[in-house]
Design an enzyme around this catalytic site. Structure first.
Site, PDB file in Angstrom:
ATOM      1  N   HIS A 129       0.886  -1.159   0.000  1.00  0.00           N
ATOM      2  CA  HIS A 129       0.000   0.000   0.000  1.00  0.00           C
ATOM      3  C   HIS A 129       0.931   1.218   0.000  1.00  0.00           C
ATOM      4  CE1 HIS A 129      -3.125  -2.909   0.880  1.00  0.00           C
ATOM      5  NE2 HIS A 129      -4.013  -1.964   0.655  1.00  0.00           N
ATOM      6  N   GLU A 191      -5.154  -3.545  -7.646  1.00  0.00           N
ATOM      7  CA  GLU A 191      -6.458  -2.853  -7.760  1.00  0.00           C
ATOM      8  C   GLU A 191      -6.351  -1.538  -8.530  1.00  0.00           C
ATOM      9  OE1 GLU A 191      -8.125  -2.696  -3.803  1.00  0.00           O
ATOM     10  OE2 GLU A 191      -7.761  -4.833  -3.475  1.00  0.00           O
ATOM     11  N   TRP A 196      -9.420   4.186  -5.894  1.00  0.00           N
ATOM     12  CA  TRP A 196      -9.080   4.496  -4.503  1.00  0.00           C
ATOM     13  C   TRP A 196      -7.583   4.583  -4.226  1.00  0.00           C
ATOM     14  CZ3 TRP A 196     -12.469   0.649  -6.024  1.00  0.00           C
ATOM     15  CH2 TRP A 196     -11.923  -0.637  -6.209  1.00  0.00           C
ATOM     16  N   TYR A 266     -13.894  -9.172  -3.487  1.00  0.00           N
ATOM     17  CA  TYR A 266     -14.760  -9.144  -2.307  1.00  0.00           C
ATOM     18  C   TYR A 266     -16.192  -9.279  -2.808  1.00  0.00           C
ATOM     19  CZ  TYR A 266     -10.675  -7.935   0.378  1.00  0.00           C
ATOM     20  OH  TYR A 266      -9.436  -7.978   0.974  1.00  0.00           O
ATOM     21  N   GLU A 290      -6.340 -11.613  -3.343  1.00  0.00           N
ATOM     22  CA  GLU A 290      -6.875 -11.018  -2.117  1.00  0.00           C
ATOM     23  C   GLU A 290      -8.378 -11.221  -2.168  1.00  0.00           C
ATOM     24  OE1 GLU A 290      -5.639  -6.968  -1.248  1.00  0.00           O
ATOM     25  OE2 GLU A 290      -7.574  -6.558  -0.311  1.00  0.00           O
TER      26      GLU A 290
END
Length: 360
Positions: A129, A191, A196, A266, A290
């Site tokens: 991150h 991602e 984001w 998710y 993930e």
């Protein structure tokens, strides 16, 4: 316990030196200079879908290095299932921190645990991150313009020098693992098709071709630095867009830079995850890099997830579930997930000396 390491090691002793290759086709890492163990793991992983059982590696996220990382998640899963995950994840990048020096957002003190995990039969995944080099530190979720993105890619700018400092420290951590002979699933810039993270899109499902090109340039820059400048020959490169956004393959930097394609998924319904066929079209081994529930948290049934893998996503080579309330240990069906005949757990892929043989 339905699976025992002793059984696995007995198979190793019986078949070592006599195991025939699973096919004439050997799959190599994208780094032609990869160390032999990394080559062996890549080829072994790529052929897992050809097995009738013991073909999907379990995985779990252990936390952010020096913030939340610990072996707690492994212990929770072992208590719940009798097994430990084959893959254990750590994130080097604490990109939300505001520090005097941007490199202080990088930490790799989880390495000692990852090395021990490797030596006891596991495989580490390292993700990032990453702090935003457009700023002195932090801001990993602060959107930037394409002009700012270009400055980050320019080594003569302040922003470019920040990126190089970040990459240098990340490479220092990965070098520690290399020196211990540890193969790493390395997952940078994940991602990217979401809005984001600073390295990704800036609007919900709003395609930006210039942005996509800049992302590819950044990914390749990181690959060349780690592989060519720092000589890291222990990495398997994982590309993992978000399952719930479009443009999953648009950001793909090319087959010469990616070993494994995956999804960060998710979901409420594991049978309705988007992007599987798109990832398979890239002709690389597939993983849920993930994953976890986005609904029914605390009561989600992970038995449905492994059943969905068997029925809808059979080319899956591994999954890595998130921790805390999303963990299988905090939901239902953990034992069904880890004890399924398709699932490979810690000690069943690697015993510190040799890979388990690939037997048809």
């Amino acid at each position: 316990m339905l699976k025992k390491l002793a059984v696995c090691l007995s198979i190793v002793l019986l078949l070592l030196g006599a195991a025939s290759p699973i096919s004439a086709h050997t799959v190599y890492p994208v780094n032609p200079n990869a160390q032999q163990t990394t080559k062996d793991i890549m080829n072994w992983l790529a052929h897992l879908p050809n097995r009738s059982e013991n073909r999907v590696m379990s995985g779990a996220f252990g936390g952010y290095s020096d913030v939340t990382f610990s072996m707690t998640e492994e212990n929770r899963l072992k208590n719940a299932t009798g097994q430990s995950p084959a893959i254990y994840g750590c994130d080097y990048g604490r990109g939300w921190l505001e520090t005097a020096d941007i490199t202080d957002t990088i930490d790799y003190c989880c390495n000692s645990s990852l090395i021990s995990y490797w030596k006891s039969g596991g495989l580490p995944q390292v993700s990032l991150h990453l702090a935003n080099p457009a700023f002195p530190s932090g801001n990993y979720k602060t959107a930037i313009s394409n002009s700012q993105y270009k400055n980050i890619l320019d080594p003569s700018t302040v922003e470019g020098k920040r990126l190089e400092a970040l990459l240098s420290k990340i490479a220092d951590g990965l070098t520690q693992l290399k020196n211990q002979g540890v193969t790493v699933l390395f997952r940078p810039l994940h991602e990217m098709n979401g809005e984001w993270f600073w390295w990704g899109l800036t609007g919900y499902n709003q395609k930006d071709n210039e942005r996509i090109s800049l992302y590819k340039e950044l990914y390749k820059k990181i690959y060349r630095y780690m592989t060519e400048t720092r000589g890291l020959d222990n990495l398997l490169w994982v590309y993992s867009p978000d399952a719930n956004r479009d443009f999953k393959t648009d950001f793909y930097p090319g087959s010469s830079y990616v070993d494994i394609t995956g999804l960060d998924a998710y979901f409420t319904d594991p049978y309705a995850i988007s992007g599987y066929d798109e990832m398979l079209s890239l002709k690389k081994p597939f993983a849920f890099a993930e994953t976890g529930p986005s609904g029914n948290i605390g009561s989600f049934d992970y038995a449905a997830f492994i059943n969905a893998i068997r029925q809808k996503y059979p080319q899956t080579t591994y999954f890595l579930t998130w921790d805390e309330q999303l963990s299988p240990a905090a939901n239902q069906g953990a034992q069904s997930l880890y004890q399924n005949s398709w699932t490979l757990n810690k000690g069943e892929i690697w015993n510190g000396g040799s890979l388990t043989p690939i037997a048809e």
